[in-house]
Enzyme design. Sequence first.
Site, PDB file in Angstrom:
ATOM      1  N   HIS A 120       0.698  -1.352   0.296  1.00 13.78           N
ATOM      2  CA  HIS A 120      -0.002  -0.154  -0.715  1.00 13.78           C
ATOM      3  C   HIS A 120       1.014   1.464  -0.143  1.00 13.78           C
ATOM      4  O   HIS A 120       2.127   0.926   0.562  1.00 13.78           O
ATOM      5  CB  HIS A 120      -1.137  -0.003   1.308  1.00 13.78           C
ATOM      6  N   LYS A 124      -0.817   4.749   4.693  1.00 18.72           N
ATOM      7  CA  LYS A 124      -1.431   3.631   5.182  1.00 18.72           C
ATOM      8  C   LYS A 124      -1.491   3.432   6.621  1.00 18.72           C
ATOM      9  O   LYS A 124       0.350   3.842   7.030  1.00 18.72           O
ATOM     10  CB  LYS A 124      -1.651   2.108   4.400  1.00 18.72           C
ATOM     11  N   THR A 131      -7.473  -6.326   4.472  1.00 19.14           N
ATOM     12  CA  THR A 131      -7.849  -7.139   2.731  1.00 19.14           C
ATOM     13  C   THR A 131      -6.562  -8.463   3.246  1.00 19.14           C
ATOM     14  O   THR A 131      -7.760  -9.592   3.000  1.00 19.14           O
ATOM     15  CB  THR A 131      -7.888  -6.255   2.279  1.00 19.14           C
TER      16      THR A 131
END
Length: 227
Positions: A120, A124, A131
């Site tokens: 990511h 983040k 997920t």
Amino acid sequence: MGRLVREALLDAGFEVVGSYDVDNIGELDCEAPAADLVVDFSAPAALPHVAAYVRRTGSALVSGATGFSPAQLEEIRDLGEKSPVVWSSNYSLGVAALRHATRLVADALPGWDVEIVETHHNQKADAPSGTAKALLVAVDPTGERPVVSGREGIVGARVPGEIGMHAVRGGTVAGTHEVHFFGADEEVCLTHRAASRQIFVSGAVAAARRLLGRPAGYYDFDELMFS
């Protein structure tokens, strides 16, 4: 995400009666006007205010925040006793298909080594991603297998049955998730790459449409969209 969701809701014909962030989220407790639906893509610290609003107004809840503790996730489920509620760590239909495929491959290849890798953007806050945690559940529904978060030093041979979990951060990556299955002399890799956050926004708006009008209850995103 909050800005993108607001724009998408307006484009989809919803009336947006308010937007809340760190500066005014306390208004949800007792001042914010009642609405049929609240969409939350904030952070775990906002949950007490979001939950207070849902209890006060009876609104439906679409929650896409991640980083919740098990107790906080249970609180979200409890909101389903009086309101229709859906929570998902990822509102992409492609990721929903990835979860399904991961379950199938894990069942078909027992005894294979499994490693989960998520990538990511550098802003983040939580790791591993929600997920990735959902993919872990797809591989090991009972939660009995040991999980290793990265490896360092002289770690020795891989322990049979363990699942590796790895978080990579950098740049502006919207989200990439890989599930590697390693057997003798062969590998299967399932991959989902998000080109932009718009896929999560579109899925959240689609979930909002389906959730409105449903009876009170806690709904799984896959169930809500595919049943």
